[in-house]
Design an enzyme around this catalytic site. Structure first.
Site, PDB file in Angstrom:
ATOM      1  N   ALA A 284       0.819  -1.206   0.000  1.00 15.33           N
ATOM      2  CA  ALA A 284       0.000   0.000   0.000  1.00 15.33           C
ATOM      3  C   ALA A 284       0.860   1.267   0.000  1.00 15.33           C
ATOM      4  O   ALA A 284       0.471   2.289  -0.566  1.00 15.33           O
ATOM      5  CB  ALA A 284      -0.943   0.004   1.199  1.00 15.33           C
TER       6      ALA A 284
ATOM      7  N   ASN B 283      -6.250   3.310  10.196  1.00 13.46           N
ATOM      8  CA  ASN B 283      -5.500   2.204  10.796  1.00 13.46           C
ATOM      9  C   ASN B 283      -5.427   2.278  12.316  1.00 13.46           C
ATOM     10  O   ASN B 283      -5.344   1.260  12.982  1.00 13.46           O
ATOM     11  CB  ASN B 283      -4.091   2.128  10.196  1.00 13.46           C
ATOM     12  CG  ASN B 283      -3.403   3.470  10.151  1.00 13.46           C
ATOM     13  OD1 ASN B 283      -3.898   4.405   9.524  1.00 13.46           O
ATOM     14  ND2 ASN B 283      -2.279   3.583  10.823  1.00 13.46           N
TER      15      ASN B 283
ATOM     16  N   GLN C 290      -6.668  -0.866   4.871  1.00  7.79           N
ATOM     17  CA  GLN C 290      -7.277  -1.546   6.020  1.00  7.79           C
ATOM     18  C   GLN C 290      -8.687  -2.064   5.728  1.00  7.79           C
ATOM     19  O   GLN C 290      -9.334  -2.597   6.624  1.00  7.79           O
ATOM     20  CB  GLN C 290      -7.348  -0.574   7.213  1.00  7.79           C
ATOM     21  CG  GLN C 290      -6.005  -0.127   7.751  1.00  7.79           C
ATOM     22  CD  GLN C 290      -5.349  -1.174   8.653  1.00  7.79           C
ATOM     23  OE1 GLN C 290      -5.951  -2.190   9.005  1.00  7.79           O
ATOM     24  NE2 GLN C 290      -4.100  -0.930   9.023  1.00  7.79           N
TER      25      GLN C 290
ATOM     26  N   HIS D   8      -1.368  -7.815   3.271  1.00  7.44           N
ATOM     27  CA  HIS D   8      -0.967  -8.322   4.581  1.00  7.44           C
ATOM     28  C   HIS D   8      -1.843  -7.885   5.744  1.00  7.44           C
ATOM     29  O   HIS D   8      -1.589  -8.230   6.892  1.00  7.44           O
ATOM     30  CB  HIS D   8       0.506  -7.995   4.863  1.00  7.44           C
ATOM     31  CG  HIS D   8       0.800  -6.581   5.232  1.00  7.44           C
ATOM     32  ND1 HIS D   8       0.968  -6.184   6.539  1.00  7.44           N
ATOM     33  CD2 HIS D   8       0.979  -5.477   4.482  1.00  7.44           C
ATOM     34  CE1 HIS D   8       1.248  -4.885   6.564  1.00  7.44           C
ATOM     35  NE2 HIS D   8       1.254  -4.429   5.325  1.00  7.44           N
TER      36      HIS D   8
ATOM     37  N   CYS E 288       6.505   7.085  23.398  1.00 10.63           N
ATOM     38  CA  CYS E 288       7.700   6.310  23.696  1.00 10.63           C
ATOM     39  C   CYS E 288       7.902   5.120  22.781  1.00 10.63           C
ATOM     40  O   CYS E 288       8.978   4.551  22.734  1.00 10.63           O
ATOM     41  CB  CYS E 288       7.667   5.844  25.144  1.00 10.63           C
ATOM     42  SG  CYS E 288       8.030   7.178  26.285  1.00 10.63           S
TER      43      CYS E 288
HETATM   44  C1  LIG Z   1      -3.898   2.885   6.053  1.00 12.84           C
HETATM   45  C2  LIG Z   1      -2.592   2.294   5.641  1.00 12.84           C
HETATM   46  N1  LIG Z   1      -1.979   2.738   4.541  1.00 12.84           N
HETATM   47  C3  LIG Z   1      -0.812   2.230   4.138  1.00 12.84           C
HETATM   48  C4  LIG Z   1      -0.179   1.219   4.837  1.00 12.84           C
HETATM   49  C5  LIG Z   1       1.138   0.685   4.338  1.00 12.84           C
HETATM   50  O1  LIG Z   1       0.944  -0.555   3.729  1.00 12.84           O
HETATM   51  P1  LIG Z   1       2.162  -1.469   3.302  1.00 12.84           P
HETATM   52  O2  LIG Z   1       2.721  -1.994   4.577  1.00 12.84           O
HETATM   53  O3  LIG Z   1       1.540  -2.540   2.471  1.00 12.84           O
HETATM   54  O4  LIG Z   1       3.121  -0.664   2.539  1.00 12.84           O
HETATM   55  C6  LIG Z   1      -0.785   0.730   5.992  1.00 12.84           C
HETATM   56  C7  LIG Z   1      -0.174  -0.332   6.809  1.00 12.84           C
HETATM   57  O5  LIG Z   1       0.808  -0.171   7.489  1.00 12.84           O
HETATM   58  C8  LIG Z   1      -2.013   1.292   6.403  1.00 12.84           C
HETATM   59  O6  LIG Z   1      -2.614   0.866   7.515  1.00 12.84           O
END
Ligand SMILES: Cc1ncc(COP(=O)(O)O)c(C=O)c1O
Lengths: 407, 132
Positions: free
Chosen positions: A78, A158, A186, A208, A331
């Site tokens: 993504a 996310n 997501q 994933h 943190c």
């Molecule tokens: C909303 C969102 N966009 C982009 C990503 C990035 O995806 P990727 O790990 O496949 O590059 C993530 C995941 O980390 C995500 O939750």
């Protein structure tokens, strides 16, 4: 199923395990006995077989989002899809205008890409969401200018799991003839997607978060009306020139298979996950000074983002050593800022530092939820006993009136 | 991130958690940090007639390393004079707890807390003397 697996994994929004059925399909595409050919090899059966597998996967991905298979461009995930969509559309349309609109709660893959475009001379408006995490569409409408060429708004957040009204935004951008990009990393398997009904022009996806492998994703690029973007990776002209590089058959097959399963099992699965999510919230919400972050209704079933006031998130995670969750506290990352997403919702620093994200998924069980409730309650009590802020709260002191010696 | 055994020990079995009477002339209170930064420490010390720290209590809002640093400090200051306690350096805490570089600020905060508690008690005692 139906048991307690320690450590308990409640971080499905970070990534998911690969479903056994997906892993099986992927393993069939690797060895000499398997479907190992290069899908671009046109001269022999090894290539044709691999191409067939890719074609089937493309169809499965397209089906889940209501697209045509020809509109799917494979990427490494993504992040790459976000880069390709935003940079590709911004650059291609730079002669028309250099203004982009997005939201402060987007993933870094979108925000940092926009920052890069700002360095290149583009102008970006970062909208504030409402307190519940949702975008007020009239604020978006007000931000649109003559030179706006692209609006980028994520589907499911996310961190807090809220679902933006993509169809409403799509109707607006279409009427203004502005391109609309959606980061839907997501979404697959969590909430229905229909790029036609939603008037989406570009959509980022990955495998994933949906029980597929890491390192594979896709960008949906609309064909009617045709959306044109500039390639970011040049080479052999794969994916109609939009993304060169030999197709990773096993990864693509994995993504196709997990999207196929998502399409088939989504409804059933979400009902099950929602029951567990409700049990988690019911088990925690009666505690004092506990706040849910993000809208409860417009939200995917698996996400609970909760602030335990006067307790710091990282120490809370340390107490929960048998439970894998994530925290919005500073943190945990290199930056000293607490979660920018929670800050954008107008949560104060204490609440932003005190948040935990629980995300449930396909392999979660009720026993794991019950165990989590018990452990969280114990940990919060332990840490509140240690917390001077809790003391002050109990003494009736309003923390906002205290002069802190910031460091 | 992995925590050292000593951090985990102080975190799970914090020493000297609690509160002393802040209005007592022999008690000094130091409150440092801010919720915005993700950590707040309250350290209190009580001195006997000879100016030796006879009791110390803490409460801390913060990460595990911040909690462990303040718990350790309550042990370190007990039995020391104010001058001896004032000489405690944050690097002693870093070494004792094996804090990684990203957590050094926790030890700095603990050192600041000692200084603030001592300043409070000295101010009280100064007032008491000038009143006498
Ligand atoms: C909303 C969102 N966009 C982009 C990503 C990035 O995806 P990727 O790990 O496949 O590059 C993530 C995941 O980390 C995500 O939750």
């Amino acid at each position: 199923m139906g048991n307690l697996n320690i450590p308990v994994y409640l971080d499905y929004s970070a990534t998911t395990p690969v479903d056994e059925r997906v892993a099986k399909a992927m393993m069939d595409c690797l060895t000499v006995q398997g479907n190992f050919g290069n899908p671009a090899s046109r001269s022999h059966v090894f290539g044709w077989k691999a191409e067939d597998a890719v074609t089937e996967a493309r169809a499965n991905v397209a089906k889940l989002i209501g697209a045509n298979p020809k509109e799917i461009v494979w990427t490494s995930g993504a992040t790459e899809a976000d880069n390709l969509a935003i940079k590709g559309a911004a650059h291609f349309n730079a002669s028309k205008g250099k203004h982009i609109i997005t939201v402060k709660t987007e993933h870094k893959a979108v925000l940092d890409t926009c920052r890069q475009l700002e360095r290149e001379g583009f102008e970006v408006t970062y909208l504030d969401p409402e307190d519940n995490g949702l975008l007020d569409i009239t604020k978006l409408a007000d931000a649109i200018r003559e030179d706006t060429t692209l609006v980028s708004v994520m589907h499911v957040n996310n961190e807090i799991g809220v679902i933006q009204d993509i169809a409403a935004i799509g109707a607006l951008t279409r009427s203004k003839k502005i391109l609309f990009h959606v980061d839907a990393a997501q979404s697959p398997g969590k909430v229905a997607i229909d790029v036609e009904a939603m008037n989406v022009d570009l959509m980022s996806l990955c495998a994933h978060k949906a029980y597929g492998p890491k390192g594979i994703g896709a960008l949906y690029v609309r064909r009617k009306p045709r959306v044109r973007i500039e390639a970011q990776i040049h080479g052999g002209g794969h994916e109609r020139g939009m993304r060169s590089g030999t197709l990773a058959t096993h990864q693509i097959v994995g993504m196709g298979e997990c999207f196929r399963l998502a399409h088939e099992e989504m409804e059933e699965e979400n009902k099950r996950i929602e029951k567990m999510r409700d049990r988690l919230w019911d088990g925690l919400k009666d505690m004092e000074e506990v706040y849910l972050n993000g809208d409860l209704e417009q939200r995917i079933p698996g996400n609970m983002n909760i602030s335990f006031n006067f307790v710091e998130g990282e120490s809370l995670m340390m107490s929960l050593k048998d439970i894998a969750v994530s925290s919005g506290s500073a943190c945990t990352s290199d930056s000293l800022e607490p979660s920018y997403v929670l800050r954008a919702l107008g949560r104060n620093d204490e609440l932003a530092h005190s948040s935990l994200r629980f995300t449930l998924g396909r392999f979660s069980t009720m026993e794991e939820v019950d165990f989590t409730v018990k452990e969280v309650r114990k940990a919060v009590e332990h840490l509140r006993n240690l917390s001077p802020l809790w003391d002050m709260h109990k003494d009736g002191i309003d923390l906002d009136t205290v002069q802190w010696a910031a460091h | 991130m992995a925590y050292s055994d000593k951090v985990i020990d102080h975190y799970e079995n914090p020493r000297n958690v609690g509160k002393l009477d802040a209005d007592n002339a022999n008690v000094g209170t130091g409150m440092v940090g801010a919720p915005a930064c993700g950590d707040v420490m309250r350290l209190q010390i009580q001195v006997d007639a000879n100016g030796v720290i006879e009791d110390a209590k803490f409460k801390t809002y913060g990460c595990g390393s911040a909690i462990a640093s303040s718990s350790l400090v309550t042990e370190m200051v007990k039995g020391k004079t104010l001058d001896e306690a004032a000489a405690i350096k944050n690097m002693e805490i870093v070494e004792e707890l094996a804090l990684p570089p990203v957590k050094i600020h926790c030890s700095v905060l603990a050192e600041d807390a000692i200084a603030a508690a001592i300043a409070d008690i000295r101010q009280k005692q100064g007032k008491a003397e000038s009143a006498a």
